[in-house]
Design an enzyme around this catalytic site. Structure first.
Site, short mmCIF file in Angstrom:
data_model
loop_
_atom_site.label_atom_id
_atom_site.label_comp_id
_atom_site.label_asym_id
_atom_site.label_seq_id
_atom_site.Cartn_x
_atom_site.Cartn_y
_atom_site.Cartn_z
N HIS A 71 34.62 41.83 40.60
CA HIS A 71 34.68 40.52 39.95
C HIS A 71 34.44 39.40 40.93
O HIS A 71 34.89 39.44 42.08
CB HIS A 71 35.98 40.33 39.16
CG HIS A 71 37.25 40.26 39.93
ND1 HIS A 71 37.73 39.08 40.45
CD2 HIS A 71 38.16 41.21 40.26
CE1 HIS A 71 38.89 39.30 41.06
NE2 HIS A 71 39.18 40.58 40.96
N ASP A 94 40.69 39.52 47.17
CA ASP A 94 40.73 39.75 45.72
C ASP A 94 39.85 38.74 45.00
O ASP A 94 40.29 37.63 44.70
CB ASP A 94 42.17 39.63 45.23
CG ASP A 94 42.31 39.88 43.75
OD1 ASP A 94 41.39 40.48 43.17
OD2 ASP A 94 43.33 39.48 43.17
N GLU A 150 37.61 37.79 35.45
CA GLU A 150 38.54 38.92 35.55
C GLU A 150 39.97 38.43 35.64
O GLU A 150 40.88 38.99 35.01
CB GLU A 150 38.19 39.80 36.75
CG GLU A 150 38.94 41.13 36.82
CD GLU A 150 40.28 41.07 37.55
OE1 GLU A 150 41.00 42.08 37.53
OE2 GLU A 150 40.60 40.01 38.13
N GLU A 151 40.18 37.39 36.45
CA GLU A 151 41.54 36.91 36.67
C GLU A 151 42.13 36.25 35.43
O GLU A 151 43.35 36.07 35.33
CB GLU A 151 41.56 35.92 37.84
CG GLU A 151 41.15 36.52 39.19
CD GLU A 151 42.16 37.52 39.75
OE1 GLU A 151 43.15 37.83 39.06
OE2 GLU A 151 41.95 37.99 40.87
N ASP A 192 37.76 46.82 43.18
CA ASP A 192 38.55 45.58 43.18
C ASP A 192 39.60 45.68 44.29
O ASP A 192 40.49 46.51 44.24
CB ASP A 192 39.23 45.43 41.82
CG ASP A 192 39.89 44.08 41.61
OD1 ASP A 192 39.95 43.30 42.58
OD2 ASP A 192 40.34 43.81 40.49
N HIS A 207 46.99 36.77 45.38
CA HIS A 207 47.00 35.61 44.49
C HIS A 207 47.64 34.39 45.14
O HIS A 207 48.29 33.59 44.48
CB HIS A 207 47.70 35.95 43.17
CG HIS A 207 46.85 36.78 42.26
ND1 HIS A 207 47.23 37.08 40.96
CD2 HIS A 207 45.64 37.38 42.44
CE1 HIS A 207 46.29 37.83 40.40
NE2 HIS A 207 45.31 38.03 41.29
#
Length: 509
Positions: A282, A294, A326-327, A355, A449
């Protein structure tokens, strides 16, 4: 390929759906020499030869470029980010497109624009009685509280799990609903609370852990919604069950926007187009940071493998995909699979998901995809990864195949799938410390994140190892599908559906 091939710079809409498309300029500062003289004969792809071309130095050059691109998001977000709709994500798409474009006619490039939702929480606070719960966290895609101001009211315990409007007593009107997690999506619970006039909602866990969830597809009836751990909910539930009054204050400054974004697909012009090897990563990050691991790591691994693959011929077509959204809940991959005609679906022999390839406190993780639960062929792909780690005398561990990444839409639509990862917010065990090094008791990616998911958040050993494994997976199936199960028009089993509590990184049930 059935999708429209574009011949110039990627055209996307960065604002609300229906606004004029913006022309995304190519990143002229990124130069790369041609990979191979056009008329030079190429050998059939070979796994060892393709793996040998993977270089940590080349990956790091890409990582530095990706971090500079993430800085394009600073004007709007005050820090680097590549979240969908941001300048950082548009720059990422431009970089991917340009990189493939420079490889000449080895690939056809296609762009699939689609409507998406983008959510951002600027500030939030929850007070229950005299306590400010440490585990309270806004749900993904939550709306704000009314007028983006604090709302006050009684905490009202909801019957069952809040999956039916009848579970909500009339007293929830103007107050704050307290709802148990389980059975149905969080979005349904929030919507039912809103239909009964609740000012806000709190979904608490049935076990001691926190809830990091998403409301999913926006509804005009959604209300500002928080997740809460079972540990912090337990003493409050006891009070409410005794009919004791618990007051609450909820505050959410948030927005949910409709935008257009795009997937980018690159397919080899050679190779059997009816038997495609497909793999994806992604292209977007969360709003909170630049997302260099990520999933910058997966994005860049695919770009590097796609670049080096041009030195070879392929027997079967290879299709690389970079998913957007994606997130926000696997939006891009879901849209891609949902819009595939059945004939095109059947041409995809398998899908491989990559991923987070470079987590600093890594473990070599393989999705435990079996044919008993997933489309036939998923287990053969899983075993390819296992055999490779064994050949390299490397340890590995299994992780659940539970809907946390972009393979989910493929599995649900009958396409065999699997993949590898190096870990997110999970805790490394003492056994895994012995197997992989690192530190037991810490997250696999302590910057998952977060703003610190930057250039310092990459474990180069893991990244190179797994990029070589990606190369091996591509080379193996681009060369031959001998021994790999034929496609059948099946869908995910009920057993798979029953196991899925995630849709992307966040829980949705």
């Amino acid at each position: 390929m059935y999708m429209m091939v574009i011949s110039s710079a990627l055209a996307l809409c960065a604002g609300a759906a229906g606004a004029a498309a913006l022309q995304i300029p190519l990143l002229s500062s990124h130069k790369q020499a041609p990979i191979q003289v056009a008329d030079e004969p190429k050998p059939l792809v070979n796994s060892s030869a393709l793996q040998d071309l993977i270089s940590g130095d080349r990956l790091m050059v890409r990582a530095k470029k990706m971090f500079e691109i993430a800085k394009l998001g600073e004007d709007e977000y005050n820090h680097p980010t590549r979240v969908i709709g941001s300048a950082g994500h548009l720059g990422t798409l431009s970089y991917i497109y340009e990189t493939i474009l420079q490889l000449g006619d080895y690939y056809s490039i296609s762009n699939q624009s689609f409507p998406a939702v983008s959510g951002n929480v600027f500030e939030s606070r929850l007070v229950l009685g005299n306590e400010v719960p440490k585990s309270a966290a806004p749900m993904g895609l939550t709306p704000p509280t009314k007028d983006k101001q604090p709302v006050y009211g009684a905490l009202v315990l909801v019957e069952n799990e809040g999956c039916q409007p009848s579970d909500f007593p009339d007293t929830v009107g103007g107050n704050i609903a307290f709802i148990k997690r389980g059975t149905c999506p969080f979005g349904t619970k929030s919507e039912n609370a809103g239909l009964k006039g609740a000012a806000a909602a709190v979904v608490y866990n049935y076990d001691k852990d926190p809830v990091a969830g998403t409301l999913g597809t926006p509804s005009p009836n959604h209300v500002a919604t928080f997740g809460l751990s079972g540990a912090e909910a337990a003493p409050i539930i006891k009070k409410l069950e005794k009919n004791e009054y618990v007051d609450a204050i909820a505050y959410m400054d948030a927005e949910v926007n409709q935008i257009l974004t795009a997937n980018i697909i690159a397919q080899t012009t050679e190779g059997d187009p009816d038997n495609c090897v497909m793999l994806g990563a992604h292209s977007d990050s969360v709003a909170e940071g630049p997302g260099i691991n990520d999933d910058g790591s997966g994005t860049m691994s695919l770009l590097e493998v796609a670049t080096q693959l041009t030195k070879f011929n392929v027997s079967n077509c290879v299709r690389f995909a970079w998913w957007a959204g994606e997130e926000e809940g696997l939006l891009g991959s879901d849209y891609y699979v949902a819009t595939l005609p059945e004939e095109e679906n059947m041409k995809i022999r398998l899908f491989m998901d990559y991923d987070m390839m470079a987590s600093p406190n890594f473990a070599y993780q393989v999705y435990n995809a079996t044919n008993a639960v997933n489309p036939n062929g998923s287990e053969e792909l899983r075993d390819l990864y296992l055999d490779w780690y064994k050949e390299q005398v490397l340890n590995y561990t299994f992780i659940p195949f539970d809907g946390r990444s972009d393979y989910d839409g493929f599995i649900r639509n009958g396409i065999p799938g699997g993949g590898i990862a190096t870990g997110a917010e999970g805790i490394k065990t003492e056994e895994e410390e012995e197997m992989f090094g690192g530190k037991a008791g810490d997250w696999y990616d302590p910057c998952y994140h977060q703003l610190c998911d930057n250039l310092g958040n990459l474990n180069m050993t893991a990244w190179v190892v797994n990029t070589k494994l990606i190369a091996h997976s591509v080379a193996t199936y681009a060369r031959s599908f001998k021994g790999f199960p034929k496609r059948t028009a099946s869908v995910a089993s009920a057993a798979y559906e029953n196991e899925i509590k995630y849709h992307g990184s966040k829980l949705f049930i």
